[in-house]
Design a protein around this motif. Structure first.
Motif, PDB file in Angstrom:
ATOM      1  N   ARG A   1       0.329  -6.432   0.905  1.00 56.33           N
ATOM      2  CA  ARG A   1       1.727  -6.113   0.618  1.00 56.33           C
ATOM      3  C   ARG A   1       2.332  -7.155  -0.300  1.00 56.33           C
ATOM      4  NH1 ARG A   1       5.001  -3.757   5.491  1.00 56.33           N
ATOM      5  NH2 ARG A   1       3.572  -2.147   6.182  1.00 56.33           N
ATOM      6  N   LEU A   2       3.367  -6.740  -0.973  1.00 52.08           N
ATOM      7  CA  LEU A   2       4.227  -7.692  -1.676  1.00 52.08           C
ATOM      8  C   LEU A   2       5.609  -7.552  -1.067  1.00 52.08           C
ATOM      9  CD1 LEU A   2       3.202  -7.157  -5.435  1.00 52.08           C
ATOM     10  CD2 LEU A   2       2.610  -9.092  -3.963  1.00 52.08           C
ATOM     11  N   ASP A   3       6.353  -8.640  -0.994  1.00 57.18           N
ATOM     12  CA  ASP A   3       7.730  -8.572  -0.483  1.00 57.18           C
ATOM     13  C   ASP A   3       8.562  -7.649  -1.367  1.00 57.18           C
ATOM     14  OD1 ASP A   3       6.955 -10.602   1.211  1.00 57.18           O
ATOM     15  OD2 ASP A   3       7.859 -12.174  -0.027  1.00 57.18           O
ATOM     16  N   ARG A   4       9.650  -7.182  -0.812  1.00 59.24           N
ATOM     17  CA  ARG A   4      10.548  -6.320  -1.600  1.00 59.24           C
ATOM     18  C   ARG A   4      10.974  -7.003  -2.897  1.00 59.24           C
ATOM     19  NH1 ARG A   4      16.013  -5.294  -1.522  1.00 59.24           N
ATOM     20  NH2 ARG A   4      16.320  -6.761   0.175  1.00 59.24           N
ATOM     21  N   ASP A   5      11.216  -8.297  -2.816  1.00 60.44           N
ATOM     22  CA  ASP A   5      11.714  -9.019  -3.995  1.00 60.44           C
ATOM     23  C   ASP A   5      10.601  -9.600  -4.856  1.00 60.44           C
ATOM     24  OD1 ASP A   5      14.309  -8.419  -3.347  1.00 60.44           O
ATOM     25  OD2 ASP A   5      14.521 -10.178  -2.071  1.00 60.44           O
ATOM     26  N   THR A   6       9.362  -9.258  -4.578  1.00 58.06           N
ATOM     27  CA  THR A   6       8.235  -9.702  -5.409  1.00 58.06           C
ATOM     28  C   THR A   6       7.819  -8.539  -6.301  1.00 58.06           C
ATOM     29  OG1 THR A   6       7.480 -11.142  -3.618  1.00 58.06           O
ATOM     30  CG2 THR A   6       5.888 -10.661  -5.361  1.00 58.06           C
ATOM     31  N   SER A   7       7.503  -8.853  -7.555  1.00 54.48           N
ATOM     32  CA  SER A   7       7.021  -7.813  -8.470  1.00 54.48           C
ATOM     33  C   SER A   7       5.539  -8.055  -8.763  1.00 54.48           C
ATOM     34  CB  SER A   7       7.827  -7.837  -9.769  1.00 54.48           C
ATOM     35  OG  SER A   7       7.664  -9.088 -10.398  1.00 54.48           O
TER      36      SER A   7
ATOM     37  N   THR B   1      -3.108 -14.576  -7.893  1.00 57.36           N
ATOM     38  CA  THR B   1      -2.356 -15.509  -8.732  1.00 57.36           C
ATOM     39  C   THR B   1      -0.934 -15.006  -8.918  1.00 57.36           C
ATOM     40  OG1 THR B   1      -4.403 -16.109  -9.840  1.00 57.36           O
ATOM     41  CG2 THR B   1      -2.357 -16.742 -10.942  1.00 57.36           C
ATOM     42  N   TYR B   2       0.004 -15.907  -8.728  1.00 63.61           N
ATOM     43  CA  TYR B   2       1.433 -15.576  -8.807  1.00 63.61           C
ATOM     44  C   TYR B   2       2.102 -16.415  -9.885  1.00 63.61           C
ATOM     45  CZ  TYR B   2       0.722 -13.364  -4.282  1.00 63.61           C
ATOM     46  OH  TYR B   2       0.271 -12.551  -3.278  1.00 63.61           O
ATOM     47  N   ARG B   3       3.040 -15.798 -10.601  1.00 68.42           N
ATOM     48  CA  ARG B   3       3.927 -16.554 -11.482  1.00 68.42           C
ATOM     49  C   ARG B   3       5.199 -16.814 -10.681  1.00 68.42           C
ATOM     50  NH1 ARG B   3       4.250 -13.444 -15.967  1.00 68.42           N
ATOM     51  NH2 ARG B   3       2.690 -14.676 -17.042  1.00 68.42           N
TER      52      ARG B   3
ATOM     53  N   VAL C   1       3.785 -17.661  -0.359  1.00 71.60           N
ATOM     54  CA  VAL C   1       4.197 -18.457  -1.521  1.00 71.60           C
ATOM     55  C   VAL C   1       5.604 -19.016  -1.298  1.00 71.60           C
ATOM     56  CG1 VAL C   1       4.654 -18.416  -3.990  1.00 71.60           C
ATOM     57  CG2 VAL C   1       2.690 -17.156  -3.065  1.00 71.60           C
ATOM     58  N   ARG C   2       6.493 -18.152  -0.802  1.00 72.06           N
ATOM     59  CA  ARG C   2       7.870 -18.617  -0.563  1.00 72.06           C
ATOM     60  C   ARG C   2       7.879 -19.751   0.458  1.00 72.06           C
ATOM     61  NH1 ARG C   2      11.025 -14.515  -3.016  1.00 72.06           N
ATOM     62  NH2 ARG C   2       9.746 -12.661  -3.291  1.00 72.06           N
ATOM     63  N   ARG C   3       7.050 -19.639   1.488  1.00 73.03           N
ATOM     64  CA  ARG C   3       7.023 -20.675   2.529  1.00 73.03           C
ATOM     65  C   ARG C   3       6.371 -21.962   2.022  1.00 73.03           C
ATOM     66  NH1 ARG C   3       4.015 -17.923   6.948  1.00 73.03           N
ATOM     67  NH2 ARG C   3       4.686 -19.509   8.414  1.00 73.03           N
TER      68      ARG C   3
ATOM     69  N   THR D   1      12.036 -16.314  -8.352  1.00 70.96           N
ATOM     70  CA  THR D   1      11.359 -15.084  -8.785  1.00 70.96           C
ATOM     71  C   THR D   1       9.875 -15.230  -8.499  1.00 70.96           C
ATOM     72  OG1 THR D   1      11.004 -15.943 -11.020  1.00 70.96           O
ATOM     73  CG2 THR D   1      12.992 -14.618 -10.665  1.00 70.96           C
ATOM     74  N   LEU D   2       9.259 -14.105  -8.148  1.00 69.90           N
ATOM     75  CA  LEU D   2       7.834 -14.138  -7.808  1.00 69.90           C
ATOM     76  C   LEU D   2       7.166 -12.880  -8.329  1.00 69.90           C
ATOM     77  CD1 LEU D   2       5.685 -15.767  -6.280  1.00 69.90           C
ATOM     78  CD2 LEU D   2       6.366 -14.590  -4.189  1.00 69.90           C
ATOM     79  N   GLU D   3       6.107 -13.086  -9.095  1.00 70.69           N
ATOM     80  CA  GLU D   3       5.367 -11.949  -9.658  1.00 70.69           C
ATOM     81  C   GLU D   3       3.871 -12.189  -9.463  1.00 70.69           C
ATOM     82  OE1 GLU D   3       5.338 -11.723 -13.943  1.00 70.69           O
ATOM     83  OE2 GLU D   3       4.828  -9.587 -13.923  1.00 70.69           O
TER      84      GLU D   3
HETATM   85  N1  URA Z   1       3.857 -14.655  -1.048  1.00 66.90           N
HETATM   86  C1  URA Z   1       5.154 -14.354  -0.804  1.00 66.90           C
HETATM   87  O1  URA Z   1       5.909 -15.200  -0.334  1.00 66.90           O
HETATM   88  N2  URA Z   1       5.564 -13.104  -1.067  1.00 66.90           N
HETATM   89  C2  URA Z   1       4.788 -12.154  -1.600  1.00 66.90           C
HETATM   90  O2  URA Z   1       5.248 -11.039  -1.849  1.00 66.90           O
HETATM   91  C3  URA Z   1       3.453 -12.485  -1.857  1.00 66.90           C
HETATM   92  C4  URA Z   1       3.013 -13.747  -1.573  1.00 66.90           C
END
Ligand code: URA
Length: 238
Positions: free
Chosen positions: A100-106, A131-133, A187-189, A200-202
């Protein structure tokens, strides 16, 4: 598999409804000749109203998920399934997102109806890199790359340290982060643990499959071919 069952399993309607379509001649071979209900014809040779059928079971789809959509089949608000043809929700075997990706992640989100493949991709044992930007609310402090690489970071409320992760700093407030597990809001944590916040998270890659190579605008999706699926199991490109 008989035609009625095949079409019903692809979500084109109930068995009764697809039997009606067949009886009315909407379902043909590539030559335009109507097929009968008990015809056993290769999937690729069947046309419905002149169009090829949706992909056969065993498919993997890649989507460029926009911000604001939830990875769920039933939830309030906009769902990633709203961006796929409605009949995809009715497919048997069922189609589900791979993680899954969070609602606010693209970014890059995969779907499959192949349970074994889904398991292989999300299994911690496969340790497929994602990999995330990341865009940050505040400037990086400077110690994050070392901290994430050490493999000793303990997220709040957890008892097992994160695996080593790779941070490539791009500017004071942006970086690429490659992780090989998928803990809740990971990633957010991770950045929260450094006193920063993700703005922002992609997701830009899963394994060696890069979103940029798929040429998908936000909200668009495409079926992956076997070579593209293989790249998911390869190391990240950079
Ligand atoms: N990590 C996050 O915090 N959110 C995501 O959507 C994916 C990875």
């Amino acid at each position: 598999m008989k035609l009625v069952r095949l079409l019903a399993n692809l979500g084109y309607g109930s068995r009764k409804q697809v039997a009606g379509l067949i009886a009315q001649g909407w379902v043909t071979g590539p030559d335009g000749q109507p097929l009968s209900a008990d015809a056993r014809v290769p999937h690729a040779d069947i046309r419905l109203d002149g169009e090829p059928l949706d992909p056969a079971p065993g498919m993997v789809i890649a989507m460029n998920k926009p911000v604001g959509y939830t990875c769920s089949l039933r939830d309030a608000g906009r769902l990633v399934f709203d961006l796929l043809p409605p009949r995809f929700r009715l497919r048997k075997p069922a189609l589900s997102s791979i993680g899954r990706l969070d609602r606010d992640t693209s970014g890059l989100l995969l779907f499959t109806d192949d349970g074994q493949r889904l398991h292989r991709i999300i299994s911690p044992r496969s340790a497929i890199a994602k990999t995330y930007r990341v865009g940050l609310a505040e400037d990086l402090r400077g110690h994050e790359a070392e901290l994430f690489a050490a493999g000793e970071l303990l997220l709040e409320g957890e008892t097992r340290a994160l695996l080593p992760a790779r941070l490539q700093v791009q500017s004071p407030r942006s970086a690429l982060l490659t992780i090989s597990e998928g803990r809740y809001h990971q990633v957010r944590r991770m950045f929260a643990a450094t006193g920063n916040a993700v703005a922002t998270l992609e997701r830009i890659a899963i394994g060696g499959l890069e979103l940029s190579a798929l040429a998908l605008e936000p909200g668009q999706w495409r079926l992956l071919d076997a070579d593209q699926i293989d790249t998911v199991f390869q190391a990240p490109v950079a």
